[in-house]
Write a protein that holds these residues in place. Sequence first.
Motif, PDB file in Angstrom:
ATOM      1  N   PRO A   1       0.796  -1.229   0.000  1.00 58.13           N
ATOM      2  CA  PRO A   1       0.000   0.000   0.000  1.00 58.13           C
ATOM      3  C   PRO A   1       0.835   1.289   0.000  1.00 58.13           C
ATOM      4  O   PRO A   1       0.502   2.244  -0.683  1.00 58.13           O
ATOM      5  N   LEU A   2       1.943   1.284   0.756  1.00 52.39           N
ATOM      6  CA  LEU A   2       2.740   2.501   0.834  1.00 52.39           C
ATOM      7  C   LEU A   2       3.529   2.743  -0.447  1.00 52.39           C
ATOM      8  O   LEU A   2       3.727   3.885  -0.856  1.00 52.39           O
ATOM      9  N   LEU A   3       3.976   1.667  -1.091  1.00 49.69           N
ATOM     10  CA  LEU A   3       4.660   1.821  -2.369  1.00 49.69           C
ATOM     11  C   LEU A   3       3.675   2.339  -3.427  1.00 49.69           C
ATOM     12  O   LEU A   3       4.021   3.187  -4.255  1.00 49.69           O
ATOM     13  N   GLY A   4       2.443   1.851  -3.371  1.00 53.06           N
ATOM     14  CA  GLY A   4       1.420   2.352  -4.293  1.00 53.06           C
ATOM     15  C   GLY A   4       1.159   3.836  -4.088  1.00 53.06           C
ATOM     16  O   GLY A   4       1.036   4.599  -5.061  1.00 53.06           O
ATOM     17  N   ALA A   5       1.109   4.261  -2.834  1.00 54.97           N
ATOM     18  CA  ALA A   5       0.918   5.685  -2.542  1.00 54.97           C
ATOM     19  C   ALA A   5       2.118   6.495  -3.020  1.00 54.97           C
ATOM     20  O   ALA A   5       1.967   7.593  -3.575  1.00 54.97           O
ATOM     21  N   ALA A   6       3.327   5.948  -2.821  1.00 52.97           N
ATOM     22  CA  ALA A   6       4.538   6.650  -3.259  1.00 52.97           C
ATOM     23  C   ALA A   6       4.559   6.811  -4.779  1.00 52.97           C
ATOM     24  O   ALA A   6       4.906   7.883  -5.294  1.00 52.97           O
ATOM     25  N   LEU A   7       4.172   5.762  -5.512  1.00 55.01           N
ATOM     26  CA  LEU A   7       4.125   5.842  -6.976  1.00 55.01           C
ATOM     27  C   LEU A   7       3.159   6.923  -7.428  1.00 55.01           C
ATOM     28  O   LEU A   7       3.424   7.649  -8.391  1.00 55.01           O
ATOM     29  N   ARG A   8       2.047   7.032  -6.722  1.00 56.81           N
ATOM     30  CA  ARG A   8       1.060   8.079  -7.049  1.00 56.81           C
ATOM     31  C   ARG A   8       1.687   9.464  -6.985  1.00 56.81           C
ATOM     32  O   ARG A   8       1.562  10.270  -7.917  1.00 56.81           O
ATOM     33  N   PHE A   9       2.398   9.747  -5.910  1.00 57.37           N
ATOM     34  CA  PHE A   9       2.937  11.091  -5.726  1.00 57.37           C
ATOM     35  C   PHE A   9       4.205  11.324  -6.542  1.00 57.37           C
ATOM     36  O   PHE A   9       4.498  12.458  -6.923  1.00 57.37           O
ATOM     37  N   LEU A  10       4.978  10.262  -6.826  1.00 56.08           N
ATOM     38  CA  LEU A  10       6.141  10.412  -7.700  1.00 56.08           C
ATOM     39  C   LEU A  10       5.696  10.740  -9.121  1.00 56.08           C
ATOM     40  O   LEU A  10       6.284  11.604  -9.784  1.00 56.08           O
ATOM     41  N   LEU A 149       1.987  26.035  -8.683  1.00 53.61           N
ATOM     42  CA  LEU A 149       2.655  24.907  -9.342  1.00 53.61           C
ATOM     43  C   LEU A 149       3.979  24.573  -8.656  1.00 53.61           C
ATOM     44  O   LEU A 149       4.324  23.397  -8.484  1.00 53.61           O
ATOM     45  N   VAL A 150       4.715  25.600  -8.237  1.00 53.21           N
ATOM     46  CA  VAL A 150       6.018  25.389  -7.592  1.00 53.21           C
ATOM     47  C   VAL A 150       5.831  24.766  -6.208  1.00 53.21           C
ATOM     48  O   VAL A 150       6.475  23.760  -5.866  1.00 53.21           O
ATOM     49  N   SER A 151       4.964  25.346  -5.399  1.00 54.87           N
ATOM     50  CA  SER A 151       4.764  24.820  -4.036  1.00 54.87           C
ATOM     51  C   SER A 151       4.179  23.411  -4.071  1.00 54.87           C
ATOM     52  O   SER A 151       4.555  22.556  -3.263  1.00 54.87           O
ATOM     53  N   THR A 152       3.274  23.136  -5.023  1.00 51.49           N
ATOM     54  CA  THR A 152       2.695  21.799  -5.138  1.00 51.49           C
ATOM     55  C   THR A 152       3.758  20.787  -5.518  1.00 51.49           C
ATOM     56  O   THR A 152       3.770  19.656  -5.001  1.00 51.49           O
ATOM     57  N   CYS A 153       4.667  21.170  -6.417  1.00 54.84           N
ATOM     58  CA  CYS A 153       5.731  20.264  -6.855  1.00 54.84           C
ATOM     59  C   CYS A 153       6.608  19.848  -5.673  1.00 54.84           C
ATOM     60  O   CYS A 153       6.854  18.652  -5.457  1.00 54.84           O
ATOM     61  N   TYR A 154       7.063  20.803  -4.894  1.00 56.33           N
ATOM     62  CA  TYR A 154       7.882  20.481  -3.723  1.00 56.33           C
ATOM     63  C   TYR A 154       7.086  19.665  -2.698  1.00 56.33           C
ATOM     64  O   TYR A 154       7.575  18.675  -2.154  1.00 56.33           O
ATOM     65  N   PHE A 155       5.863  20.098  -2.441  1.00 58.22           N
ATOM     66  CA  PHE A 155       5.024  19.456  -1.427  1.00 58.22           C
ATOM     67  C   PHE A 155       4.790  17.980  -1.756  1.00 58.22           C
ATOM     68  O   PHE A 155       4.949  17.097  -0.899  1.00 58.22           O
ATOM     69  N   LEU A 156       4.430  17.678  -3.013  1.00 59.93           N
ATOM     70  CA  LEU A 156       4.146  16.292  -3.400  1.00 59.93           C
ATOM     71  C   LEU A 156       5.424  15.460  -3.488  1.00 59.93           C
ATOM     72  O   LEU A 156       5.404  14.253  -3.210  1.00 59.93           O
ATOM     73  N   PHE A 157       6.542  16.096  -3.865  1.00 57.86           N
ATOM     74  CA  PHE A 157       7.800  15.350  -3.902  1.00 57.86           C
ATOM     75  C   PHE A 157       8.190  14.893  -2.503  1.00 57.86           C
ATOM     76  O   PHE A 157       8.583  13.733  -2.300  1.00 57.86           O
ATOM     77  N   TYR A 158       8.096  15.786  -1.514  1.00 56.61           N
ATOM     78  CA  TYR A 158       8.448  15.402  -0.146  1.00 56.61           C
ATOM     79  C   TYR A 158       7.457  14.374   0.414  1.00 56.61           C
ATOM     80  O   TYR A 158       7.845  13.498   1.195  1.00 56.61           O
ATOM     81  N   THR A 159       6.192  14.478   0.012  1.00 56.19           N
ATOM     82  CA  THR A 159       5.210  13.462   0.399  1.00 56.19           C
ATOM     83  C   THR A 159       5.634  12.099  -0.137  1.00 56.19           C
ATOM     84  O   THR A 159       5.622  11.093   0.590  1.00 56.19           O
ATOM     85  N   ALA A 184      -5.773  -1.252 -12.253  1.00 59.82           N
ATOM     86  CA  ALA A 184      -4.800  -0.724 -11.286  1.00 59.82           C
ATOM     87  C   ALA A 184      -4.030   0.449 -11.892  1.00 59.82           C
ATOM     88  O   ALA A 184      -3.805   1.478 -11.236  1.00 59.82           O
ATOM     89  N   HIS A 185      -3.624   0.305 -13.153  1.00 62.83           N
ATOM     90  CA  HIS A 185      -2.908   1.392 -13.830  1.00 62.83           C
ATOM     91  C   HIS A 185      -3.814   2.615 -14.000  1.00 62.83           C
ATOM     92  O   HIS A 185      -3.382   3.758 -13.802  1.00 62.83           O
ATOM     93  N   ALA A 186      -5.069   2.367 -14.357  1.00 61.48           N
ATOM     94  CA  ALA A 186      -6.018   3.475 -14.536  1.00 61.48           C
ATOM     95  C   ALA A 186      -6.259   4.187 -13.212  1.00 61.48           C
ATOM     96  O   ALA A 186      -6.326   5.424 -13.148  1.00 61.48           O
ATOM     97  N   GLY A 187      -6.376   3.406 -12.133  1.00 62.39           N
ATOM     98  CA  GLY A 187      -6.580   4.002 -10.816  1.00 62.39           C
ATOM     99  C   GLY A 187      -5.396   4.838 -10.373  1.00 62.39           C
ATOM    100  O   GLY A 187      -5.560   5.942  -9.840  1.00 62.39           O
ATOM    101  N   LEU A 188      -4.177   4.313 -10.610  1.00 63.32           N
ATOM    102  CA  LEU A 188      -2.965   5.056 -10.253  1.00 63.32           C
ATOM    103  C   LEU A 188      -2.877   6.353 -11.053  1.00 63.32           C
ATOM    104  O   LEU A 188      -2.560   7.419 -10.501  1.00 63.32           O
ATOM    105  N   PHE A 189      -3.181   6.275 -12.349  1.00 55.74           N
ATOM    106  CA  PHE A 189      -3.122   7.457 -13.206  1.00 55.74           C
ATOM    107  C   PHE A 189      -4.152   8.495 -12.763  1.00 55.74           C
ATOM    108  O   PHE A 189      -3.861   9.696 -12.687  1.00 55.74           O
ATOM    109  N   TYR A 190      -5.362   8.049 -12.438  1.00 56.39           N
ATOM    110  CA  TYR A 190      -6.409   8.971 -11.970  1.00 56.39           C
ATOM    111  C   TYR A 190      -5.983   9.656 -10.672  1.00 56.39           C
ATOM    112  O   TYR A 190      -6.128  10.879 -10.520  1.00 56.39           O
ATOM    113  N   LEU A 191      -5.459   8.882  -9.721  1.00 51.73           N
ATOM    114  CA  LEU A 191      -5.057   9.459  -8.434  1.00 51.73           C
ATOM    115  C   LEU A 191      -3.887  10.424  -8.593  1.00 51.73           C
ATOM    116  O   LEU A 191      -3.786  11.412  -7.867  1.00 51.73           O
ATOM    117  N   ALA A 192      -2.991  10.131  -9.544  1.00 50.02           N
ATOM    118  CA  ALA A 192      -1.841  11.013  -9.767  1.00 50.02           C
ATOM    119  C   ALA A 192      -2.263  12.317 -10.426  1.00 50.02           C
ATOM    120  O   ALA A 192      -1.844  13.402 -10.005  1.00 50.02           O
TER     121      ALA A 192
END
Length: 262
Positions: A1-10, A149-159, A184-192
């Motif tokens: 689950p945590l790797l899936g969440a990390a892939l979303r934010f990466l 856009l800048v603050s979101t980029c940093y914020f999601l990267f650190y997440t 699963a791929h569609a869900g990851l893409f939607y969440l990202a």
Amino acid sequence: PLLGAALRFLLATALLLLGLVYRRRSLRLPDGRRQHLALLAAGSINGLGYACVYLAEQTLTGGTTAVICASSPLFTLLLARLFGLEPLLPQRLLGMALGLGGVSVLFADGLELGDGHFHAMVLAGVAATLLWPLYGALLKRWAQHLPPLVSTCYFLFYTALVLVVLSLVRGEPLPDLRAAPWTAHAGLFYLAVIGSVLAWTVYLWLLQRLELSVLSTLGLIQPVIAVAIDLILGTAQLRLRGYLGASLVLLGMALSAWRRGR
């Protein structure tokens, strides 16, 4: 689950970087180290919150989790007052009391469903009560003057970074992405794209224009939709008392957000 969440934010961070390159925007922060530390702290707290939620959803449905997390604005109100960002109005105190009553009813309902269910609810509650209000206050104080856009980029990267570390600590195995179903791929893409890039960019843009406590309550439509989807799919976990508690949470939050004449 945590790797899936990390892939979303990466993936979300990569898309934001492409957007910044396309718009020829710099990633430089005007206040330098202080803003970096604030975004690092906010992203780390957000990563811990999402870790709690993704682990909780191994047991809970999306609807149940969303209702518990809807209590987050209660504690955002308190934190906004402690940070000196907003006044604590009597009407909001009444809304908080109703919301806390609803949370208590929800957890009583979860306790009767078994220890595993209750512990999962506690995980989601930790994210809502202790973690997510903190990142909102940090972003409101230190990031509201940055381009979204800048603050979101940093914020999601650190997440994402925190979630990667937590995934490694848990010893989660690397998945075979080719073997994953297309859903699963569609869900990851939607969440990202929708749940991260769009949602967080809009959130940080609105953070410059709305009070933190009011902004936090705008997400209350999410548990309503999530519970409706649970009911349609036949996966609903809440019983009559649980829905009563959910109603009290939503009513309390609506009362806290409503301002006469505004």
